[in-house]
Design a protein around this motif. Structure first.
Motif, mmCIF file in Angstrom:
data_model
loop_
_atom_site.group_PDB
_atom_site.id
_atom_site.type_symbol
_atom_site.label_atom_id
_atom_site.label_comp_id
_atom_site.label_asym_id
_atom_site.label_seq_id
_atom_site.Cartn_x
_atom_site.Cartn_y
_atom_site.Cartn_z
ATOM 1 N N SER A 4 -5.849 6.799 -9.757
ATOM 2 C CA SER A 4 -4.970 7.228 -8.671
ATOM 3 C C SER A 4 -5.769 7.833 -7.520
ATOM 4 C CB SER A 4 -3.949 8.237 -9.212
ATOM 5 O OG SER A 4 -3.140 7.652 -10.219
ATOM 6 N N PHE A 5 -6.762 8.659 -7.840
ATOM 7 C CA PHE A 5 -7.622 9.192 -6.787
ATOM 8 C C PHE A 5 -8.378 8.064 -6.080
ATOM 9 C CE2 PHE A 5 -7.307 13.478 -8.760
ATOM 10 C CZ PHE A 5 -7.084 14.219 -7.605
ATOM 11 N N MET A 6 -8.835 7.084 -6.847
ATOM 12 C CA MET A 6 -9.555 5.964 -6.249
ATOM 13 C C MET A 6 -8.664 5.194 -5.283
ATOM 14 S SD MET A 6 -11.627 4.569 -9.578
ATOM 15 C CE MET A 6 -12.422 3.215 -8.694
ATOM 16 N N LEU A 7 -7.405 4.983 -5.653
ATOM 17 C CA LEU A 7 -6.491 4.278 -4.755
ATOM 18 C C LEU A 7 -6.299 5.048 -3.451
ATOM 19 C CD1 LEU A 7 -3.772 2.957 -7.221
ATOM 20 C CD2 LEU A 7 -5.098 1.561 -5.638
ATOM 21 N N PRO A 52 -14.270 -0.992 -5.447
ATOM 22 C CA PRO A 52 -13.582 0.023 -6.253
ATOM 23 C C PRO A 52 -12.344 -0.528 -6.958
ATOM 24 C CG PRO A 52 -14.250 0.962 -4.162
ATOM 25 C CD PRO A 52 -14.553 -0.511 -4.098
ATOM 26 N N ASP A 53 -11.699 -1.534 -6.351
ATOM 27 C CA ASP A 53 -10.486 -2.075 -6.966
ATOM 28 C C ASP A 53 -10.779 -2.709 -8.315
ATOM 29 O OD1 ASP A 53 -7.606 -2.657 -6.728
ATOM 30 O OD2 ASP A 53 -8.268 -4.746 -6.753
ATOM 31 N N VAL A 54 -11.988 -3.231 -8.504
ATOM 32 C CA VAL A 54 -12.350 -3.758 -9.821
ATOM 33 C C VAL A 54 -12.176 -2.672 -10.872
ATOM 34 C CG1 VAL A 54 -14.242 -4.654 -11.229
ATOM 35 C CG2 VAL A 54 -13.927 -5.469 -8.879
ATOM 36 N N TYR A 55 -12.622 -1.467 -10.558
ATOM 37 C CA TYR A 55 -12.532 -0.359 -11.509
ATOM 38 C C TYR A 55 -11.167 0.317 -11.453
ATOM 39 C CZ TYR A 55 -17.419 -1.375 -11.808
ATOM 40 O OH TYR A 55 -18.602 -2.041 -11.983
ATOM 41 N N ALA A 61 0.816 -1.211 0.000
ATOM 42 C CA ALA A 61 0.000 0.000 0.000
ATOM 43 C C ALA A 61 0.851 1.263 0.000
ATOM 44 C CB ALA A 61 -0.932 -0.002 1.207
ATOM 45 N N VAL A 62 2.046 1.188 0.600
ATOM 46 C CA VAL A 62 2.945 2.346 0.577
ATOM 47 C C VAL A 62 3.321 2.681 -0.861
ATOM 48 C CG1 VAL A 62 5.160 3.260 1.346
ATOM 49 C CG2 VAL A 62 3.836 1.766 2.862
ATOM 50 N N SER A 63 3.652 1.652 -1.637
ATOM 51 C CA SER A 63 4.009 1.853 -3.036
ATOM 52 C C SER A 63 2.839 2.451 -3.813
ATOM 53 C CB SER A 63 4.419 0.517 -3.667
ATOM 54 O OG SER A 63 4.515 0.627 -5.069
ATOM 55 N N SER A 64 1.650 1.893 -3.635
ATOM 56 C CA SER A 64 0.486 2.363 -4.388
ATOM 57 C C SER A 64 0.133 3.798 -4.033
ATOM 58 C CB SER A 64 -0.711 1.447 -4.121
ATOM 59 O OG SER A 64 -0.420 0.115 -4.497
ATOM 60 N N THR A 65 0.277 4.150 -2.769
ATOM 61 C CA THR A 65 -0.086 5.497 -2.333
ATOM 62 C C THR A 65 0.857 6.545 -2.903
ATOM 63 O OG1 THR A 65 -1.045 4.626 -0.285
ATOM 64 C CG2 THR A 65 -0.473 6.969 -0.326
ATOM 65 N N ALA A 86 -9.477 4.348 -1.531
ATOM 66 C CA ALA A 86 -9.847 2.946 -1.293
ATOM 67 C C ALA A 86 -8.859 2.213 -0.403
ATOM 68 C CB ALA A 86 -9.981 2.210 -2.629
ATOM 69 N N LEU A 87 -7.591 2.605 -0.436
ATOM 70 C CA LEU A 87 -6.588 1.871 0.335
ATOM 71 C C LEU A 87 -6.722 2.019 1.852
ATOM 72 C CD1 LEU A 87 -3.364 2.312 -1.836
ATOM 73 C CD2 LEU A 87 -4.501 0.163 -1.271
ATOM 74 N N PRO A 88 -7.091 3.186 2.401
ATOM 75 C CA PRO A 88 -7.180 3.288 3.870
ATOM 76 C C PRO A 88 -8.082 2.252 4.528
ATOM 77 C CG PRO A 88 -7.126 5.475 2.921
ATOM 78 C CD PRO A 88 -7.220 4.515 1.760
ATOM 79 N N PRO A 89 -9.296 1.947 4.010
ATOM 80 C CA PRO A 89 -10.085 0.882 4.654
ATOM 81 C C PRO A 89 -9.381 -0.469 4.646
ATOM 82 C CG PRO A 89 -11.468 2.172 3.185
ATOM 83 C CD PRO A 89 -10.062 2.600 2.932
ATOM 84 N N LEU A 90 -8.717 -0.807 3.546
ATOM 85 C CA LEU A 90 -7.977 -2.072 3.492
ATOM 86 C C LEU A 90 -6.814 -2.059 4.468
ATOM 87 C CD1 LEU A 90 -7.601 -4.831 2.065
ATOM 88 C CD2 LEU A 90 -6.055 -3.655 0.478
#
Length: 662
Positions: free
Chosen positions: A236-239, A285-288, A198-202, A242-246
């Motif tokens: 990128s905005f979606m990530l 959201p990850d699907v999209y 998640a650090v990389s994706s953020t 979406a990542l904080p809940p995960l």
């Protein structure tokens, strides 16, 4: 370049594509002139292995993303072949139940987290700066850091399999299965590996957003931004949302496993359904997040080979952004069978139906573009059309899940597995292959063997449908997902035999595709700057692009800058403008967010090993935490903080430029 008018008021496209693809574009050759040698000296990277470790060049990092994600895809594909072999006949014993659980859990985790999203990041890293007309990403060192963390997190996750500690509760890791009945160490690998990733994706998402907003070529207003760039920015905005809940869910899971907290344990006041809410707040959201950049690739490929600007550009962009927004209101449709209220289910059923509308808009836009164009059949276009076919099938079955009674009947059956793969495999892998065949000449400077590429498409398309379409029928006949064997006489055998045969055909198709790429590298058929007669700015650079991308930053006059006969000549016009050439220092041009007005040069960092040091220190902290060496982990994390402080303090390129400006 000769052009003709499509309709009054519409954009134009090249009539003679062969002339456009004859070699180096004339405008770039003139613009390069004397500035090329100076720019090569300024942007030159360290050679050899040192350069490999210290580079911050977005193109090299983009290629590494693609190769690394492809490697993880290969590993996950081998796992899939083992699983299909196990299910090829009743009561099979190729692998044990425990091994099968680890294989299918790691397969799903790798495909979702370590292949699909990073593969899109590879395309975004390589092509977003080229498409917006800049020389690098906004934060080059942050870009290198995101790749190294992605690489090390993937190696960390895959290391669990030979250690016999791979996750074994599925890629979704449902509790209480994951925190009470599965391998503790396997789920700890899962939680820490995804937190690490998640650090990389953020940081990667932040970098892509800032690059698209602040570094577009002058004149590239928001109405002239390519659809692919819109898709990457939306992803990128979606990530970021979406990542904080995960992340929260994985922190809670790790604490339940390691420190015996009670977040998901009902006897201790926890809630098992909480995991599903948190996970699917990311998961749907990850699907999209995966599909939207793939759709952006399709919106790049089809106009080029239809010889026509994309139809309904504004609606396609609105559909892209709307999909990103609506996707955050659909997560509960994964939970229709867990006992939620009928009122809650009705709202999410309506949202599930609604989200199909933006995708439909894009489908009709692509079909209209081809219908009104002059289609040239290439391997890239075949994969784009294959995507439309497979994604429509996946979309139709997806809309069926909005009907709550039907969803409750097929939940946890192979019908869901079939739908899932039609949406994510057909909806992501097909466009990625289209993108590889489309941009391969630009990335490598070499041409592909088109006939062999078309054969590879045929084998992949047949293998894909033979693998996954029979799963619909097996699921309707009652075959549950997540089983490693089954008895004879249940009516599932024939469909499993077909799926297993299809998986081997699909594997052969990927081997053939790999062979096409390898043959291209070995034969060295050099590609011209613009072999397809493309319409976006990446085709205005060399093949492969120079380290500095553009010798002169152009002025964009339309949505199709290579077809308008104004944007390319602007490079020639500005070849003596120091603000557009920036030959003295390692700089890129900064522009305003909305209308891309010139704000001035911006200092860019050169090669540095600091991102690699930081990624290695973070890797050590995660490994020590996994091993239970908490003091060592704290020390390693302290090292992370120290390297980060040095990173912010030591900026020689920036300081030198600021001193001269002062």
């Amino acid at each position: 370049m000769t052009t003709e008018q499509v309709e009054p008021g519409r954009d134009v496209w090249p009539r003679d594509v062969e002339a456009a693809a004859a070699g180096m574009l004339h405008e770039r050759a003139v613009a390069e002139g004397a500035v090329g040698d100076r720019l090569r000296e300024v942007w030159e990277e360290e050679p050899g292995f040192k350069g490999f470790l210290t580079t911050v060049n977005h193109k090299r990092i983009g290629r590494r993303y693609l190769v690394t994600a492809g490697f993880f895809f290969m590993l996950a594909g081998i796992q899939a072949l083992v699983m299909r072999t196990q299910l090829g006949s009743p009561n099979n014993g190729v692998v044990s139940a425990e091994t099968y659980n680890q294989l299918f859990s790691l397969h799903g985790t790798a495909m979702i987290f370590f292949f699909a999203t990073p593969m899109n990041s590879g395309f975004g890293n390589f092509f977003l700066p080229l498409m917006v007309g800049t020389r690098d990403m906004a934060f080059p060192r942050l870009n290198a850091l995101s790749y190294w963390i992605f690489l090390f997190s993937g190696l960390f996750m895959f290391a669990s399999l030979p250690l016999g500690m791979a996750p074994d509760a599925g890629w979704f890791a449902y509790v209480p299965l994951s925190d009470r009945f599965s391998s503790t160490h396997g789920l700890e690998f899962y939680a820490l590996g995804l937190l690490f990733l998640a650090v990389s994706s953020t940081v990667g998402s932040i970098n892509l957003i800032v690059t698209a907003l602040k570094m577009r070529a002058p004149g590239m207003t928001l109405a002239r931004v390519p659809v692919f760039v819109w898709a990457i920015v939306t992803q990128s905005f979606m990530l970021l949302f979406a990542l904080p809940p995960l992340d929260v869910a994985n922190v809670m899971l790790f604490m339940d496993l390691r420190f015996h907290t009670q977040f998901f344990v009902e006897s201790g006041g926890g809630d098992t359904i909480l995991w599903q809410h948190l996970f699917w707040l990311f998961g749907h959201p990850d699907v999209y997040i995966i599909v939207l950049p793939a759709m952006g690739i399709i919106s790049s490929v089809i106009p080029t080979f239809a010889r026509r600007p994309i139809a309904a550009y504004s609606f396609v962009v609105l559909a892209t952004v709307a999909t990103g927004i609506i996707s955050f209101g659909v997560w509960v449709h994964h939970m229709f069978a867990v006992g939620l209220s009928d009122v809650a289910q009705s709202f999410f059923a309506a949202a599930t139906l609604t989200i199909s509308l933006p995708a439909g808009i894009q489908m009709f836009a692509w079909l209209a573009t081809m219908w009104r164009g002059r289609v040239v059949v290439t391997t890239a276009l075949l994969y784009a059309v294959g995507f439309i076919v497979t994604f429509v099938i996946g979309g139709v079955t997806g809309v069926m899940f909005a009907v709550v009674p039907f969803d409750q009947q097929v939940t946890d059956s192979y019908f869901v597995v079939a739908h899932f793969h039609y949406v994510l495999f057909g909806g992501a892998v097909m466009p990625m292959l289209a993108g590889l065949f489309y941009w391969w000449p630009k990335m490598t400077g070499r041409s592909l063997h088109e006939k062999a590429g078309m054969w590879s498409f045929a084998v992949v398309f047949v293998g894909f449908n033979l693998t996954f379409f029979p799963m619909h029928l097996a699921g309707l006949l009652g075959m549950p997902r997540r089983i490693y064997t089954y008895d004879d006489g249940l009516g599932w055998t024939v469909w499993n035999v077909l799926s297993t045969a299809g998986s081997y055909v699909l594997g052969a198709g990927f081997l053939l595709t790999l062979g096409v790429f390898v043959e291209s590298l070995l034969r060295q058929r050099w590609a011209p700057d613009d072999p397809w007669g493309g319409n976006t700015l990446e085709w205005a650079t060399a093949s492969p692009p120079e380290d500095y991308n553009f010798p002169v930053v152009p002025t964009v006059h339309s949505l199709n800058p290579l077809w308008d006969e104004q944007s390319l000549p602007s490079m020639v016009e500005h070849r003596h403008d120091g603000v557009r050439t920036m030959t003295d220092k390692h700089e890129a041009l900064r522009t305003s967010e909305l209308d891309a007005r010139v704000e001035g040069p911006m200092a860019m960092p050169s090669d540095t090993p600091v991102p690699l040091w930081l990624a290695l220190a973070l890797t050590l902290s995660v490994v020590f935490l996994m091993a239970g060496w908490y003091v060592a982990s704290a020390v390693a994390f302290g090292l992370v903080a120290a390297i980060a402080a040095y990173w912010m303090w030591d900026r020689p390129d920036v300081e030198e430029i600021e001193e001269e400006a002062g």
